[in-house]
Write a protein that holds these residues in place. Structure first.
Motif, PDB file in Angstrom:
ATOM      1  N   ASN A 525       0.847  -1.115  -0.074  1.00 50.82           N
ATOM      2  CA  ASN A 525       0.084   0.031  -0.025  1.00 50.82           C
ATOM      3  C   ASN A 525       0.945   1.160  -0.119  1.00 50.82           C
ATOM      4  N   GLU A 528       2.380   1.787  -3.327  1.00 47.37           N
ATOM      5  CA  GLU A 528       1.390   2.341  -4.246  1.00 47.37           C
ATOM      6  C   GLU A 528       1.084   3.787  -3.987  1.00 47.37           C
ATOM      7  N   ILE A 529       1.130   4.311  -2.785  1.00 47.48           N
ATOM      8  CA  ILE A 529       0.945   5.711  -2.552  1.00 47.48           C
ATOM      9  C   ILE A 529       2.096   6.305  -2.938  1.00 47.48           C
ATOM     10  N   TYR A 530       3.289   5.999  -2.982  1.00 44.05           N
ATOM     11  CA  TYR A 530       4.363   6.464  -3.473  1.00 44.05           C
ATOM     12  C   TYR A 530       4.283   6.642  -5.047  1.00 44.05           C
ATOM     13  N   SER A 532       1.621   6.834  -6.935  1.00 40.98           N
ATOM     14  CA  SER A 532       0.728   7.648  -7.542  1.00 40.98           C
ATOM     15  C   SER A 532       1.092   9.019  -7.578  1.00 40.98           C
ATOM     16  N   ASP A 538      -2.018  11.631  -8.754  1.00 35.44           N
ATOM     17  CA  ASP A 538      -2.906  12.328  -7.935  1.00 35.44           C
ATOM     18  C   ASP A 538      -2.917  13.888  -8.222  1.00 35.44           C
TER      19      ASP A 538
END
Ligand code: F6P
Length: 538
Positions: A525, A528-530, A532, A538
Protein backbone atom coordinates in the motif's frame (compact mmCIF):
# COMPACT_ATOMS: atom_id res chain seq x y z
CA UNK A 1 27.76 -24.78 27.05
CA UNK A 2 26.43 -21.25 27.33
CA UNK A 3 28.54 -18.82 29.35
CA UNK A 4 25.51 -18.28 31.57
CA UNK A 5 26.02 -21.81 32.94
CA UNK A 6 29.62 -21.23 33.97
CA UNK A 7 30.48 -20.69 37.65
CA UNK A 8 32.12 -17.33 36.90
CA UNK A 9 28.97 -16.01 35.21
CA UNK A 10 26.86 -17.15 38.18
CA UNK A 11 29.34 -15.59 40.61
CA UNK A 12 29.10 -12.30 38.74
CA UNK A 13 25.30 -12.43 38.90
CA UNK A 14 25.29 -12.90 42.65
CA UNK A 15 28.02 -10.29 43.11
CA UNK A 16 25.91 -7.85 41.06
CA UNK A 17 23.08 -8.16 43.63
CA UNK A 18 25.35 -6.77 46.31
CA UNK A 19 26.80 -4.09 44.03
CA UNK A 20 23.51 -2.66 42.69
CA UNK A 21 22.97 -0.50 45.76
CA UNK A 22 26.65 0.07 46.52
CA UNK A 23 27.54 3.78 46.42
CA UNK A 24 30.39 4.50 44.02
CA UNK A 25 31.55 7.22 46.42
CA UNK A 26 31.97 4.60 49.17
CA UNK A 27 34.38 2.62 46.95
CA UNK A 28 36.89 5.44 47.47
CA UNK A 29 36.68 4.80 51.25
CA UNK A 30 37.12 1.06 50.74
CA UNK A 31 40.13 1.64 48.50
CA UNK A 32 41.95 4.80 49.67
CA UNK A 33 44.25 4.94 46.63
CA UNK A 34 41.42 4.27 44.19
CA UNK A 35 41.65 7.63 42.38
CA UNK A 36 45.27 6.96 41.43
CA UNK A 37 45.05 3.15 41.30
CA UNK A 38 42.18 2.81 38.89
CA UNK A 39 44.04 4.41 36.04
CA UNK A 40 45.68 2.95 32.93
CA UNK A 41 48.07 5.04 30.85
CA UNK A 42 49.37 4.18 27.41
CA UNK A 43 49.84 5.73 23.95
CA UNK A 44 49.11 9.28 25.15
CA UNK A 45 45.79 8.14 26.64
CA UNK A 46 44.77 7.87 30.28
CA UNK A 47 41.78 5.75 31.20
CA UNK A 48 40.38 6.75 34.59
CA UNK A 49 37.87 4.14 35.69
CA UNK A 50 37.83 5.11 39.36
CA UNK A 51 34.22 6.32 39.00
CA UNK A 52 33.16 2.83 37.91
CA UNK A 53 30.60 0.90 39.91
CA UNK A 54 33.05 -1.89 40.49
CA UNK A 55 34.88 -2.99 43.63
CA UNK A 56 38.13 -4.93 44.06
CA UNK A 57 36.01 -8.07 44.09
CA UNK A 58 34.34 -7.04 40.81
CA UNK A 59 37.71 -6.59 39.13
CA UNK A 60 38.88 -9.98 40.39
CA UNK A 61 35.81 -11.66 38.92
CA UNK A 62 36.11 -9.78 35.63
CA UNK A 63 39.73 -10.88 35.36
CA UNK A 64 38.64 -14.49 35.81
CA UNK A 65 36.01 -14.02 33.06
CA UNK A 66 38.68 -12.55 30.77
CA UNK A 67 41.05 -15.42 31.49
CA UNK A 68 38.41 -18.10 31.04
CA UNK A 69 37.45 -16.53 27.70
CA UNK A 70 41.11 -16.82 26.75
CA UNK A 71 41.28 -13.18 25.72
CA UNK A 72 45.07 -13.09 25.59
CA UNK A 73 45.18 -16.04 23.20
CA UNK A 74 42.32 -14.66 21.12
CA UNK A 75 44.18 -11.36 20.75
CA UNK A 76 47.25 -13.29 19.54
CA UNK A 77 45.05 -15.26 17.14
CA UNK A 78 43.54 -12.06 15.74
CA UNK A 79 46.91 -10.56 14.86
CA UNK A 80 48.29 -13.89 13.60
CA UNK A 81 45.52 -14.13 11.00
CA UNK A 82 43.40 -16.93 12.49
CA UNK A 83 40.12 -17.56 10.64
CA UNK A 84 38.08 -15.71 13.28
CA UNK A 85 35.36 -14.75 10.81
CA UNK A 86 34.11 -18.33 10.63
CA UNK A 87 30.86 -17.65 8.75
CA UNK A 88 32.77 -16.06 5.87
CA UNK A 89 35.91 -18.18 6.23
CA UNK A 90 38.19 -15.19 6.63
CA UNK A 91 40.72 -13.71 8.97
CA UNK A 92 40.23 -10.18 10.29
CA UNK A 93 43.59 -8.53 9.73
CA UNK A 94 43.09 -4.83 10.29
CA UNK A 95 46.11 -4.93 12.64
CA UNK A 96 48.30 -6.00 9.69
CA UNK A 97 47.31 -2.85 7.80
CA UNK A 98 48.97 -0.65 10.40
CA UNK A 99 51.89 -2.85 11.44
CA UNK A 100 55.18 -1.00 11.19
CA UNK A 101 57.56 -2.37 8.57
CA UNK A 102 59.25 -5.48 9.94
CA UNK A 103 56.78 -5.79 12.83
CA UNK A 104 54.16 -7.96 11.19
CA UNK A 105 53.51 -11.55 12.23
CA UNK A 106 56.06 -13.86 10.50
CA UNK A 107 53.30 -15.98 8.94
CA UNK A 108 51.81 -12.95 7.22
CA UNK A 109 54.78 -11.98 5.07
CA UNK A 110 52.99 -12.29 1.74
CA UNK A 111 49.92 -10.42 2.84
CA UNK A 112 52.09 -7.69 4.33
CA UNK A 113 53.90 -7.29 0.99
CA UNK A 114 50.54 -6.61 -0.64
CA UNK A 115 49.74 -4.07 2.08
CA UNK A 116 53.06 -2.33 1.39
CA UNK A 117 52.37 -2.15 -2.35
CA UNK A 118 48.94 -0.61 -1.74
CA UNK A 119 50.40 1.87 0.77
CA UNK A 120 52.96 2.89 -1.85
CA UNK A 121 50.08 3.59 -4.25
CA UNK A 122 48.40 5.74 -1.59
CA UNK A 123 51.67 7.55 -0.98
CA UNK A 124 52.35 8.21 -4.68
CA UNK A 125 48.84 9.37 -5.44
CA UNK A 126 48.70 11.67 -2.43
CA UNK A 127 52.11 13.16 -3.23
CA UNK A 128 51.10 13.81 -6.84
CA UNK A 129 47.80 15.44 -5.93
CA UNK A 130 49.27 17.51 -3.11
CA UNK A 131 52.26 18.69 -5.15
CA UNK A 132 50.03 19.63 -8.07
CA UNK A 133 51.65 17.16 -10.46
CA UNK A 134 48.42 15.17 -10.80
CA UNK A 135 46.49 17.26 -13.29
CA UNK A 136 42.87 17.10 -14.37
CA UNK A 137 41.89 16.60 -18.00
CA UNK A 138 42.22 20.32 -18.75
CA UNK A 139 45.64 20.58 -17.10
CA UNK A 140 44.48 22.06 -13.80
CA UNK A 141 45.57 20.82 -10.36
CA UNK A 142 43.15 19.17 -7.93
CA UNK A 143 41.54 21.25 -5.18
CA UNK A 144 38.57 19.03 -4.27
CA UNK A 145 38.09 15.35 -3.60
CA UNK A 146 34.66 13.74 -3.80
CA UNK A 147 34.64 10.59 -1.69
CA UNK A 148 31.76 8.25 -2.49
CA UNK A 149 31.18 5.28 -0.16
CA UNK A 150 28.97 4.19 2.73
CA UNK A 151 29.26 2.38 6.08
CA UNK A 152 32.86 1.48 6.78
CA UNK A 153 33.85 2.93 3.43
CA UNK A 154 32.75 6.34 4.72
CA UNK A 155 32.38 6.69 8.50
CA UNK A 156 36.04 6.08 9.39
CA UNK A 157 37.75 8.38 6.85
CA UNK A 158 35.16 11.13 7.38
CA UNK A 159 35.61 10.99 11.17
CA UNK A 160 39.43 10.98 10.96
CA UNK A 161 39.40 13.78 8.39
CA UNK A 162 37.39 16.02 10.70
CA UNK A 163 39.30 15.03 13.84
CA UNK A 164 42.60 16.10 12.25
CA UNK A 165 41.33 19.52 11.16
CA UNK A 166 43.98 21.40 13.21
CA UNK A 167 46.62 19.65 11.06
CA UNK A 168 45.33 21.00 7.75
CA UNK A 169 48.23 22.41 5.77
CA UNK A 170 46.80 22.72 2.28
CA UNK A 171 43.60 23.88 0.63
CA UNK A 172 42.40 20.48 -0.57
CA UNK A 173 38.87 19.77 0.58
CA UNK A 174 37.21 16.41 0.72
CA UNK A 175 33.44 16.10 0.33
CA UNK A 176 31.81 12.87 1.45
CA UNK A 177 28.65 11.48 -0.11
CA UNK A 178 27.18 8.28 1.34
CA UNK A 179 23.39 8.49 1.37
CA UNK A 180 21.49 7.56 -1.78
CA UNK A 181 19.25 10.57 -1.09
CA UNK A 182 19.76 12.64 -4.22
CA UNK A 183 19.65 15.88 -2.23
CA UNK A 184 23.13 15.18 -0.98
CA UNK A 185 25.00 14.53 -4.21
CA UNK A 186 23.00 17.23 -5.93
CA UNK A 187 24.07 19.74 -3.32
CA UNK A 188 27.73 18.66 -3.36
CA UNK A 189 28.11 18.55 -7.16
CA UNK A 190 26.54 22.00 -7.49
CA UNK A 191 29.53 23.55 -5.70
CA UNK A 192 32.30 21.52 -7.35
CA UNK A 193 34.46 22.52 -10.29
CA UNK A 194 34.79 19.35 -12.41
CA UNK A 195 38.17 20.47 -13.77
CA UNK A 196 39.69 20.39 -10.28
CA UNK A 197 37.82 17.44 -8.76
CA UNK A 198 39.11 13.94 -8.09
CA UNK A 199 36.39 11.37 -7.40
CA UNK A 200 37.23 8.37 -5.19
CA UNK A 201 34.72 5.52 -5.29
CA UNK A 202 35.24 3.41 -2.17
CA UNK A 203 33.49 0.07 -1.93
CA UNK A 204 34.97 -3.21 -0.79
CA UNK A 205 32.31 -5.15 -2.71
CA UNK A 206 31.77 -2.57 -5.45
CA UNK A 207 28.14 -3.66 -5.43
CA UNK A 208 26.64 -1.56 -2.65
CA UNK A 209 23.52 0.11 -4.04
CA UNK A 210 24.05 3.56 -2.51
CA UNK A 211 27.65 3.77 -3.72
CA UNK A 212 26.79 2.42 -7.18
CA UNK A 213 23.98 4.98 -7.66
CA UNK A 214 26.02 7.92 -6.35
CA UNK A 215 29.10 6.89 -8.34
CA UNK A 216 27.05 6.61 -11.52
CA UNK A 217 25.61 10.11 -11.01
CA UNK A 218 29.08 11.52 -10.33
CA UNK A 219 30.50 9.78 -13.38
CA UNK A 220 27.70 11.16 -15.56
CA UNK A 221 28.47 14.62 -14.19
CA UNK A 222 32.09 14.22 -15.31
CA UNK A 223 31.06 12.85 -18.71
CA UNK A 224 28.99 15.96 -19.37
CA UNK A 225 32.33 17.74 -19.65
CA UNK A 226 34.86 15.19 -20.86
CA UNK A 227 35.40 12.10 -22.95
CA UNK A 228 35.52 8.61 -21.42
CA UNK A 229 39.32 8.49 -21.91
CA UNK A 230 39.79 11.56 -19.71
CA UNK A 231 38.07 9.95 -16.74
CA UNK A 232 41.45 8.56 -15.66
CA UNK A 233 42.41 12.05 -14.57
CA UNK A 234 39.40 12.31 -12.28
CA UNK A 235 38.31 8.85 -11.13
CA UNK A 236 39.93 6.48 -8.63
CA UNK A 237 38.53 3.36 -6.94
CA UNK A 238 39.38 1.53 -3.72
CA UNK A 239 37.95 -1.98 -3.80
CA UNK A 240 38.31 -5.71 -3.43
CA UNK A 241 36.33 -6.19 -6.65
CA UNK A 242 38.78 -4.90 -9.24
CA UNK A 243 36.91 -6.31 -12.26
CA UNK A 244 33.68 -4.52 -11.27
CA UNK A 245 35.57 -1.24 -10.89
CA UNK A 246 37.14 -1.67 -14.34
CA UNK A 247 33.74 -2.47 -15.82
CA UNK A 248 32.40 0.70 -14.19
CA UNK A 249 35.03 2.70 -16.06
CA UNK A 250 37.91 3.14 -13.63
CA UNK A 251 41.36 2.77 -15.19
CA UNK A 252 43.35 -0.26 -13.92
CA UNK A 253 46.16 2.03 -12.72
CA UNK A 254 43.69 4.05 -10.68
CA UNK A 255 42.41 1.12 -8.60
CA UNK A 256 43.95 0.48 -5.19
CA UNK A 257 43.09 -2.92 -3.74
CA UNK A 258 41.72 -3.88 -0.36
CA UNK A 259 41.29 -7.51 0.67
CA UNK A 260 38.50 -9.73 1.87
CA UNK A 261 40.30 -10.04 5.22
CA UNK A 262 39.64 -6.34 5.94
CA UNK A 263 36.17 -5.77 7.38
CA UNK A 264 34.45 -2.58 6.19
CA UNK A 265 34.28 -1.09 9.68
CA UNK A 266 38.01 -1.77 10.19
CA UNK A 267 39.09 -0.52 6.77
CA UNK A 268 40.11 3.07 7.43
CA UNK A 269 43.70 1.86 7.92
CA UNK A 270 43.81 0.61 4.32
CA UNK A 271 43.60 2.67 1.11
CA UNK A 272 40.07 3.50 2.30
CA UNK A 273 41.93 6.14 4.33
CA UNK A 274 43.24 7.74 1.12
CA UNK A 275 41.47 11.07 1.86
CA UNK A 276 43.60 11.43 4.99
CA UNK A 277 46.80 11.09 2.94
CA UNK A 278 45.43 13.48 0.29
CA UNK A 279 44.39 16.17 2.73
CA UNK A 280 47.04 15.85 5.44
CA UNK A 281 49.91 14.14 3.66
CA UNK A 282 51.12 10.55 3.69
CA UNK A 283 53.30 11.13 6.78
CA UNK A 284 50.23 12.09 8.79
CA UNK A 285 48.39 8.99 7.57
CA UNK A 286 51.41 6.87 8.58
CA UNK A 287 51.43 8.56 12.01
CA UNK A 288 47.77 7.56 12.42
CA UNK A 289 48.68 3.96 11.57
CA UNK A 290 51.62 4.09 13.99
CA UNK A 291 49.37 5.22 16.82
CA UNK A 292 47.05 2.29 16.14
CA UNK A 293 50.02 -0.11 15.94
CA UNK A 294 51.17 1.12 19.37
CA UNK A 295 47.75 0.32 20.81
CA UNK A 296 47.93 -3.13 19.17
CA UNK A 297 51.20 -3.80 21.00
CA UNK A 298 49.72 -2.61 24.27
CA UNK A 299 46.68 -4.84 23.77
CA UNK A 300 48.86 -7.87 23.04
CA UNK A 301 51.29 -7.42 25.90
CA UNK A 302 49.68 -5.66 28.89
CA UNK A 303 48.31 -7.66 31.82
CA UNK A 304 44.58 -7.52 32.40
CA UNK A 305 44.72 -4.81 35.11
CA UNK A 306 46.87 -2.60 32.88
CA UNK A 307 45.20 -3.50 29.58
CA UNK A 308 43.09 -0.56 28.45
CA UNK A 309 40.94 -2.31 25.81
CA UNK A 310 40.33 -5.33 28.04
CA UNK A 311 39.39 -3.18 31.03
CA UNK A 312 36.96 -1.10 28.94
CA UNK A 313 35.47 -4.28 27.47
CA UNK A 314 35.02 -6.13 30.75
CA UNK A 315 33.60 -3.08 32.51
CA UNK A 316 31.14 -2.74 29.61
CA UNK A 317 30.10 -6.36 30.07
CA UNK A 318 29.71 -5.83 33.81
CA UNK A 319 27.38 -2.88 33.25
CA UNK A 320 25.48 -4.43 30.39
CA UNK A 321 25.05 -8.07 31.40
CA UNK A 322 25.07 -7.80 35.19
CA UNK A 323 23.92 -4.29 36.16
CA UNK A 324 21.28 -4.07 33.40
CA UNK A 325 22.47 -1.00 31.49
CA UNK A 326 21.27 -1.34 27.93
CA UNK A 327 23.06 1.54 26.25
CA UNK A 328 26.53 3.02 26.16
CA UNK A 329 27.17 6.70 25.49
CA UNK A 330 30.42 8.08 24.07
CA UNK A 331 30.79 11.77 24.87
CA UNK A 332 33.80 13.48 23.28
CA UNK A 333 34.56 16.86 24.81
CA UNK A 334 36.25 17.96 21.62
CA UNK A 335 34.48 19.56 18.71
CA UNK A 336 36.72 17.79 16.20
CA UNK A 337 35.90 14.40 17.66
CA UNK A 338 32.16 14.89 17.34
CA UNK A 339 31.84 12.25 14.59
CA UNK A 340 33.45 9.53 16.70
CA UNK A 341 30.12 8.23 18.10
CA UNK A 342 28.86 7.67 14.51
CA UNK A 343 31.96 5.64 13.67
CA UNK A 344 31.72 3.66 16.90
CA UNK A 345 28.06 2.90 16.25
CA UNK A 346 28.98 0.92 13.16
CA UNK A 347 32.09 -0.57 14.73
CA UNK A 348 30.28 -1.81 17.80
CA UNK A 349 26.71 -2.44 16.67
CA UNK A 350 27.59 -4.12 13.36
CA UNK A 351 30.15 -6.27 15.19
CA UNK A 352 28.27 -7.32 18.30
CA UNK A 353 24.61 -6.73 17.45
CA UNK A 354 24.05 -10.50 17.10
CA UNK A 355 21.89 -13.23 18.64
CA UNK A 356 23.74 -16.35 17.47
CA UNK A 357 27.01 -17.57 18.95
CA UNK A 358 29.93 -18.28 16.64
CA UNK A 359 28.79 -21.93 16.55
CA UNK A 360 25.19 -21.00 15.76
CA UNK A 361 23.49 -21.39 19.14
CA UNK A 362 20.94 -18.75 20.15
CA UNK A 363 22.37 -16.69 23.00
CA UNK A 364 20.58 -16.60 26.36
CA UNK A 365 22.26 -13.38 27.47
CA UNK A 366 22.29 -9.85 26.11
CA UNK A 367 24.99 -8.95 23.60
CA UNK A 368 26.02 -5.60 22.07
CA UNK A 369 24.53 -2.49 23.68
CA UNK A 370 22.99 0.44 21.88
CA UNK A 371 25.85 2.88 21.20
CA UNK A 372 25.12 6.57 21.01
CA UNK A 373 26.59 9.90 22.00
CA UNK A 374 27.45 13.40 20.94
CA UNK A 375 29.74 16.32 21.45
CA UNK A 376 30.21 17.82 24.89
CA UNK A 377 29.29 20.47 26.06
CA UNK A 378 26.32 20.53 23.64
CA UNK A 379 24.88 17.30 25.04
CA UNK A 380 24.67 18.86 28.51
CA UNK A 381 21.97 21.16 27.17
CA UNK A 382 20.15 18.35 25.41
CA UNK A 383 20.25 14.67 26.39
CA UNK A 384 22.26 14.77 29.63
CA UNK A 385 18.96 15.34 31.49
CA UNK A 386 18.18 11.68 30.84
CA UNK A 387 21.66 10.60 31.91
CA UNK A 388 21.20 12.36 35.26
CA UNK A 389 17.56 11.65 36.09
CA UNK A 390 16.18 9.22 33.49
CA UNK A 391 15.23 5.66 34.34
CA UNK A 392 17.38 3.98 31.69
CA UNK A 393 20.90 4.19 33.04
CA UNK A 394 23.64 4.26 30.39
CA UNK A 395 27.29 3.47 30.83
CA UNK A 396 29.40 6.39 29.64
CA UNK A 397 32.84 7.21 28.26
CA UNK A 398 33.85 10.86 28.63
CA UNK A 399 36.69 11.74 26.23
CA UNK A 400 38.77 14.82 26.96
CA UNK A 401 41.89 16.16 25.22
CA UNK A 402 44.06 18.00 27.76
CA UNK A 403 46.02 20.20 25.38
CA UNK A 404 43.89 21.97 22.76
CA UNK A 405 45.07 23.22 19.37
CA UNK A 406 44.08 26.81 20.17
CA UNK A 407 45.17 29.49 22.65
CA UNK A 408 41.78 30.25 24.11
CA UNK A 409 42.55 29.19 27.69
CA UNK A 410 39.23 30.38 29.10
CA UNK A 411 37.36 28.18 26.61
CA UNK A 412 39.43 25.14 27.38
CA UNK A 413 39.28 25.60 31.16
CA UNK A 414 35.49 25.70 30.90
CA UNK A 415 35.45 22.66 28.63
CA UNK A 416 37.58 20.68 31.09
CA UNK A 417 35.52 21.88 34.07
CA UNK A 418 32.31 20.87 32.30
CA UNK A 419 33.52 17.40 31.44
CA UNK A 420 34.96 16.61 34.88
CA UNK A 421 31.95 18.00 36.71
CA UNK A 422 29.49 15.95 34.63
CA UNK A 423 31.05 12.69 35.77
CA UNK A 424 31.17 14.08 39.31
CA UNK A 425 27.45 15.01 39.21
CA UNK A 426 26.53 11.59 37.82
CA UNK A 427 28.41 9.86 40.63
CA UNK A 428 27.42 12.09 43.52
CA UNK A 429 23.84 13.09 42.66
CA UNK A 430 21.85 15.33 45.00
CA UNK A 431 19.73 14.19 47.92
CA UNK A 432 16.46 15.79 49.11
CA UNK A 433 18.28 17.08 52.20
CA UNK A 434 20.82 18.94 50.06
CA UNK A 435 18.11 20.97 48.36
CA UNK A 436 17.23 24.46 49.74
CA UNK A 437 14.94 24.24 52.75
CA UNK A 438 12.43 26.70 51.31
CA UNK A 439 11.84 24.52 48.22
CA UNK A 440 8.34 23.06 48.00
CA UNK A 441 8.01 19.29 48.32
CA UNK A 442 6.81 19.07 44.73
CA UNK A 443 9.82 20.89 43.29
CA UNK A 444 12.17 19.13 45.72
CA UNK A 445 11.12 15.73 44.36
CA UNK A 446 11.97 16.92 40.84
CA UNK A 447 15.34 18.30 41.89
CA UNK A 448 16.58 15.11 43.52
CA UNK A 449 19.36 13.49 41.47
CA UNK A 450 19.80 9.78 42.12
CA UNK A 451 23.55 9.83 41.41
CA UNK A 452 25.57 6.65 41.72
CA UNK A 453 25.86 6.53 37.94
CA UNK A 454 29.23 5.27 36.73
CA UNK A 455 31.45 6.56 33.96
CA UNK A 456 34.92 6.22 32.47
CA UNK A 457 37.04 9.22 31.60
CA UNK A 458 39.58 8.91 28.79
CA UNK A 459 42.07 11.76 28.84
CA UNK A 460 43.95 12.40 25.60
CA UNK A 461 47.21 14.29 26.14
CA UNK A 462 46.57 16.04 22.82
CA UNK A 463 44.53 14.93 19.84
CA UNK A 464 47.31 14.14 17.33
CA UNK A 465 47.35 11.66 14.42
CA UNK A 466 49.10 9.17 16.74
CA UNK A 467 46.74 9.48 19.71
CA UNK A 468 43.75 9.42 17.38
CA UNK A 469 45.00 6.17 15.84
CA UNK A 470 45.48 4.72 19.32
CA UNK A 471 42.02 5.82 20.41
CA UNK A 472 40.24 4.21 17.45
CA UNK A 473 42.27 1.00 17.84
CA UNK A 474 41.40 1.01 21.55
CA UNK A 475 37.71 0.84 20.69
CA UNK A 476 38.29 -1.82 18.01
CA UNK A 477 39.95 -4.07 20.57
CA UNK A 478 37.30 -3.33 23.18
CA UNK A 479 34.61 -4.47 20.74
CA UNK A 480 36.68 -7.54 19.83
CA UNK A 481 37.09 -8.56 23.50
CA UNK A 482 33.37 -8.18 24.14
CA UNK A 483 32.57 -10.25 21.05
CA UNK A 484 34.88 -12.98 22.33
CA UNK A 485 33.31 -13.02 25.81
CA UNK A 486 29.85 -13.19 24.22
CA UNK A 487 31.14 -15.95 21.91
CA UNK A 488 30.07 -14.07 18.77
CA UNK A 489 31.63 -13.69 15.36
CA UNK A 490 32.18 -9.91 15.48
CA UNK A 491 33.38 -9.80 11.88
CA UNK A 492 30.29 -10.66 9.82
CA UNK A 493 27.08 -8.63 9.37
CA UNK A 494 24.40 -10.94 7.98
CA UNK A 495 21.65 -8.88 9.60
CA UNK A 496 21.94 -6.18 6.94
CA UNK A 497 21.33 -8.54 4.02
CA UNK A 498 17.55 -9.06 4.14
CA UNK A 499 16.90 -5.33 3.87
CA UNK A 500 19.09 -5.19 0.75
CA UNK A 501 17.17 -8.02 -0.96
CA UNK A 502 13.73 -6.64 -0.07
CA UNK A 503 14.87 -3.17 -1.13
CA UNK A 504 15.68 -4.52 -4.61
CA UNK A 505 12.18 -5.94 -4.90
CA UNK A 506 10.39 -2.78 -3.74
CA UNK A 507 12.56 -0.84 -6.19
CA UNK A 508 11.41 -3.14 -8.98
CA UNK A 509 7.78 -2.61 -7.91
CA UNK A 510 8.28 1.13 -8.14
CA UNK A 511 9.81 0.70 -11.57
CA UNK A 512 6.83 -1.41 -12.63
CA UNK A 513 8.63 -4.75 -12.77
CA UNK A 514 7.04 -5.89 -9.54
CA UNK A 515 6.98 -9.12 -7.68
CA UNK A 516 4.12 -8.19 -5.37
CA UNK A 517 3.78 -11.77 -4.07
CA UNK A 518 6.60 -11.29 -1.60
CA UNK A 519 5.41 -7.92 -0.35
CA UNK A 520 3.07 -7.60 2.61
CA UNK A 521 -0.15 -5.52 2.28
CA UNK A 522 1.24 -2.58 4.26
CA UNK A 523 4.44 -2.25 2.21
CA UNK A 524 2.43 -2.78 -0.95
CA UNK A 525 0.00 0.00 0.00
CA UNK A 526 2.79 2.44 0.91
CA UNK A 527 4.55 1.67 -2.38
CA UNK A 528 1.33 2.37 -4.27
CA UNK A 529 0.90 5.72 -2.47
CA UNK A 530 4.43 6.68 -3.52
CA UNK A 531 3.85 5.53 -7.08
CA UNK A 532 0.71 7.62 -7.42
CA UNK A 533 2.70 10.75 -6.43
CA UNK A 534 5.74 9.78 -8.49
CA UNK A 535 3.67 9.04 -11.59
CA UNK A 536 1.51 12.13 -11.18
CA UNK A 537 -1.73 10.17 -10.74
CA UNK A 538 -2.89 12.43 -7.87
O1 F6P B 1 25.74 -3.24 4.42
C1 F6P B 1 26.72 -3.22 5.36
C2 F6P B 1 28.07 -3.05 4.74
O2 F6P B 1 28.45 -4.20 4.08
C3 F6P B 1 29.11 -2.65 5.76
O3 F6P B 1 29.61 -3.71 6.49
C4 F6P B 1 30.11 -1.97 4.89
O4 F6P B 1 31.00 -1.18 5.63
C5 F6P B 1 29.20 -1.17 4.00
O5 F6P B 1 28.07 -1.99 3.80
C6 F6P B 1 29.79 -0.78 2.66
O6 F6P B 1 30.19 -1.88 1.94
P1 F6P B 1 31.11 -1.73 0.66
O7 F6P B 1 32.42 -1.16 1.10
O8 F6P B 1 31.24 -3.12 0.11
O9 F6P B 1 30.41 -0.82 -0.31
Amino acid sequence: MSITNTPIWRNLISHAHSMQSKAIASLFDDEPERASNRIIQTCGLTLDYSKSKASNETFKLLEILANQTGLKGKAQGLTAGEMLNNTEQRAALHTLLRARPGQHHPDLKNKYSEVEVALKQVERLSREVRSGTWLGSTGKSITDVLHIGIGGSYLGPRMIDEALTPYRDQAINCHYVANVDGHHIDHVLADLNWERTLIIVVSKSFSTMETRVNATSAQQWLLQHMKQDDLDKHLVAITNNVSAAIEFGVGRENIIPIWDWVGGRYSLWSAVGLPIALIYGFETFRALLDGAADMDQHFLTADFHQNMPMMLALLGIWYHNFLGMTSHAVLPYDHWLRLLPDHLQQLDMESNGKSATSMGETVDYTTGPLIWGGEGTNGQHAFHQLLHQGTGVASIDFLLPLRPHHDRTEHHDWLVASCLSQSQALMQGKTAEEIDADTSDLVRSHKVMPGNRPSNTILITQLTPETLGSLVALYEHKVFCQGMVWDLNPFDQWGVELGKVLGENVYKMIEGAANTDIVDPSTNNLTEIYKSIRNGDD
